[in-house]
Structures are given as structure tokens and as C-alpha cells.
Design a protein around this motif. Structure first.
Motif, PDB file in Angstrom:
ATOM      1  N   SER A 114      43.220 -10.822 -13.458  1.00 30.47           N
ATOM      2  CA  SER A 114      42.847 -12.239 -13.428  1.00 30.47           C
ATOM      3  C   SER A 114      41.626 -12.575 -12.586  1.00 30.47           C
ATOM      4  O   SER A 114      40.963 -13.564 -12.837  1.00 30.47           O
ATOM      5  CB  SER A 114      44.033 -13.078 -12.963  1.00 30.47           C
ATOM      6  N   ASP A 115      41.323 -11.794 -11.566  1.00 39.82           N
ATOM      7  CA  ASP A 115      40.178 -12.116 -10.719  1.00 39.82           C
ATOM      8  C   ASP A 115      38.925 -11.332 -11.100  1.00 39.82           C
ATOM      9  O   ASP A 115      38.006 -11.181 -10.312  1.00 39.82           O
ATOM     10  CB  ASP A 115      40.520 -11.879  -9.252  1.00 39.82           C
ATOM     11  N   THR A 116      38.887 -10.836 -12.334  1.00 38.07           N
ATOM     12  CA  THR A 116      37.737 -10.075 -12.822  1.00 38.07           C
ATOM     13  C   THR A 116      37.148 -10.768 -14.040  1.00 38.07           C
ATOM     14  O   THR A 116      37.503 -11.893 -14.347  1.00 38.07           O
ATOM     15  CB  THR A 116      38.151  -8.631 -13.186  1.00 38.07           C
ATOM     16  N   THR A 117      36.258 -10.077 -14.734  1.00 34.93           N
ATOM     17  CA  THR A 117      35.651 -10.654 -15.928  1.00 34.93           C
ATOM     18  C   THR A 117      36.070  -9.887 -17.180  1.00 34.93           C
ATOM     19  O   THR A 117      36.459  -8.728 -17.119  1.00 34.93           O
ATOM     20  CB  THR A 117      34.112 -10.647 -15.837  1.00 34.93           C
ATOM     21  N   PHE A 118      35.993 -10.556 -18.298  1.00 33.87           N
ATOM     22  CA  PHE A 118      36.293 -10.003 -19.616  1.00 33.87           C
ATOM     23  C   PHE A 118      34.974  -9.836 -20.346  1.00 33.87           C
ATOM     24  O   PHE A 118      34.128 -10.732 -20.316  1.00 33.87           O
ATOM     25  CB  PHE A 118      37.206 -10.968 -20.380  1.00 33.87           C
ATOM     26  N   VAL A 119      34.779  -8.692 -20.998  1.00 32.62           N
ATOM     27  CA  VAL A 119      33.534  -8.416 -21.717  1.00 32.62           C
ATOM     28  C   VAL A 119      33.650  -8.890 -23.158  1.00 32.62           C
ATOM     29  O   VAL A 119      34.526  -8.450 -23.887  1.00 32.62           O
ATOM     30  CB  VAL A 119      33.192  -6.912 -21.686  1.00 32.62           C
ATOM     31  N   CYS A 120      32.768  -9.798 -23.562  1.00 33.51           N
ATOM     32  CA  CYS A 120      32.672 -10.247 -24.950  1.00 33.51           C
ATOM     33  C   CYS A 120      31.600  -9.381 -25.612  1.00 33.51           C
ATOM     34  O   CYS A 120      30.444  -9.406 -25.193  1.00 33.51           O
ATOM     35  CB  CYS A 120      32.237 -11.704 -25.024  1.00 33.51           C
ATOM     36  N   GLU A 121      31.961  -8.633 -26.615  1.00 33.39           N
ATOM     37  CA  GLU A 121      30.986  -7.776 -27.292  1.00 33.39           C
ATOM     38  C   GLU A 121      29.949  -8.594 -28.038  1.00 33.39           C
ATOM     39  O   GLU A 121      28.790  -8.233 -28.099  1.00 33.39           O
ATOM     40  CB  GLU A 121      31.695  -6.813 -28.252  1.00 33.39           C
ATOM     41  N   ASN A 122      30.362  -9.715 -28.651  1.00 35.47           N
ATOM     42  CA  ASN A 122      29.453 -10.620 -29.366  1.00 35.47           C
ATOM     43  C   ASN A 122      28.554  -9.909 -30.373  1.00 35.47           C
ATOM     44  O   ASN A 122      27.383 -10.244 -30.512  1.00 35.47           O
ATOM     45  CB  ASN A 122      28.592 -11.411 -28.388  1.00 35.47           C
ATOM     46  N   ARG A 123      29.084  -8.923 -31.068  1.00 39.41           N
ATOM     47  CA  ARG A 123      28.259  -8.189 -32.040  1.00 39.41           C
ATOM     48  C   ARG A 123      27.881  -9.066 -33.197  1.00 39.41           C
ATOM     49  O   ARG A 123      28.713  -9.825 -33.676  1.00 39.41           O
ATOM     50  CB  ARG A 123      29.022  -6.954 -32.521  1.00 39.41           C
ATOM     51  N   PRO A 124      26.693  -9.051 -33.669  1.00 40.21           N
ATOM     52  CA  PRO A 124      25.573  -8.196 -33.316  1.00 40.21           C
ATOM     53  C   PRO A 124      24.724  -8.755 -32.186  1.00 40.21           C
ATOM     54  O   PRO A 124      23.703  -8.186 -31.839  1.00 40.21           O
ATOM     55  CB  PRO A 124      24.766  -8.113 -34.600  1.00 40.21           C
ATOM     56  N   ALA A 125      25.124  -9.874 -31.577  1.00 36.74           N
ATOM     57  CA  ALA A 125      24.344 -10.461 -30.482  1.00 36.74           C
ATOM     58  C   ALA A 125      24.583  -9.682 -29.178  1.00 36.74           C
ATOM     59  O   ALA A 125      25.265  -8.671 -29.165  1.00 36.74           O
ATOM     60  CB  ALA A 125      24.743 -11.918 -30.308  1.00 36.74           C
ATOM     61  N   CYS A 181      37.965 -20.928 -27.235  1.00 33.17           N
ATOM     62  CA  CYS A 181      37.189 -19.776 -27.653  1.00 33.17           C
ATOM     63  C   CYS A 181      35.930 -19.657 -26.798  1.00 33.17           C
ATOM     64  O   CYS A 181      35.022 -20.475 -26.906  1.00 33.17           O
ATOM     65  CB  CYS A 181      36.823 -19.904 -29.124  1.00 33.17           C
ATOM     66  N   ASP A 182      35.894 -18.641 -25.919  1.00 31.47           N
ATOM     67  CA  ASP A 182      34.761 -18.448 -25.017  1.00 31.47           C
ATOM     68  C   ASP A 182      33.784 -17.374 -25.504  1.00 31.47           C
ATOM     69  O   ASP A 182      32.645 -17.341 -25.063  1.00 31.47           O
ATOM     70  CB  ASP A 182      35.254 -18.055 -23.624  1.00 31.47           C
ATOM     71  N   CYS A 183      34.240 -16.478 -26.373  1.00 31.71           N
ATOM     72  CA  CYS A 183      33.390 -15.412 -26.901  1.00 31.71           C
ATOM     73  C   CYS A 183      32.898 -15.802 -28.294  1.00 31.71           C
ATOM     74  O   CYS A 183      33.677 -16.234 -29.131  1.00 31.71           O
ATOM     75  CB  CYS A 183      34.155 -14.091 -26.999  1.00 31.71           C
ATOM     76  N   CYS A 184      31.616 -15.601 -28.533  1.00 32.16           N
ATOM     77  CA  CYS A 184      31.047 -15.946 -29.841  1.00 32.16           C
ATOM     78  C   CYS A 184      31.699 -15.183 -30.988  1.00 32.16           C
ATOM     79  O   CYS A 184      31.757 -15.658 -32.109  1.00 32.16           O
ATOM     80  CB  CYS A 184      29.542 -15.660 -29.850  1.00 32.16           C
ATOM     81  N   ASP A 185      32.197 -13.979 -30.690  1.00 31.01           N
ATOM     82  CA  ASP A 185      32.820 -13.165 -31.739  1.00 31.01           C
ATOM     83  C   ASP A 185      34.327 -13.358 -31.829  1.00 31.01           C
ATOM     84  O   ASP A 185      34.994 -12.715 -32.614  1.00 31.01           O
ATOM     85  CB  ASP A 185      32.487 -11.676 -31.540  1.00 31.01           C
TER      86      ASP A 185
END
Length: 95
Positions: A62-73, A88-92
Motif C-alpha cells: 500500500s505505501d508503494t507505487t503500481f506500474v501502469c504499462e500503458n502499452r503502446p504509450a 481508472c488510473d491507468c490508460c490501459d
């Protein structure tokens, strides 16, 4: 030997070269405090490393970050506390 992939230290045999991101789940990793996390426990939705390094693609720590791949961006990150919160926080749509 260790190789850095996506900011994570991966454990490698002495003769191996740096793996691709997908190899993270196959090789395991070393946490910042030296704890070794087996491959099967990387991205398993349970925070094994105090710094959250073993869960870059989940919201487990909870105190870290989540990686959004956002492919192909381009990749981006959101706070893990915002994963699966109904917004929805991730574009993908990864979270």
C-alpha cells in the motif's frame, strides 16, 4: 551476479546476461534489504519486500507505487492505494 531491470535487482547465474522484463517472474529478485524473493512470489499480490520491489505490477504494497504499462504509450505509476478503488488510473485499464 545481479542485473537491474525496471529498477529491480535480479539474481542471475554468473554467466547470464541481463534478462528482459518478462524474465522477472522466472528468476526472482533481491529486495533492497537483501531478502531473496523466489520467482513464484514475484507479482503474486503479496508484499514480501519491505520496499515493495517484488510487487511492481500489483497493489499489494500500500505505501508503494503500481506500474501502469500503458502499452503502446509510455509507462506511468500510481500510488498502490489507488489500485482497485473504482477509479481508472491507468490508460490501459491495468489496475
Amino acid at each position: 551476479a545481479e542485473a537491474m531491470v525496471g529498477g529491480l535487482a535480479l539474481l542471475l547465474p554468473a554467466c547470464a546476461s541481463a534478462p528482459a522484463d518478462e524474465a522477472l517472474e522466472q528468476l526472482g529478485l533481491s529486495c533492497a534489504d537483501g531478502t531473496v524473493v523466489p520467482a513464484a512470489r514475484v507479482n503474486d499480490d503479496y508484499c514480501d519486500c519491505a520496499d515493495g520491489a517484488d510487487e511492481p505490477r500489483t497493489g499489494a504494497c500500500s505505501d508503494t507505487t503500481f506500474v501502469c504499462e500503458n502499452r503502446p504509450a509510455q509507462r506511468s505509476t500510481v500510488f498502490a492505494s489507488r489500485v482497485n478503488d473504482g477509479v481508472c488510473d491507468c490508460c490501459d485499464g491495468a489496475e
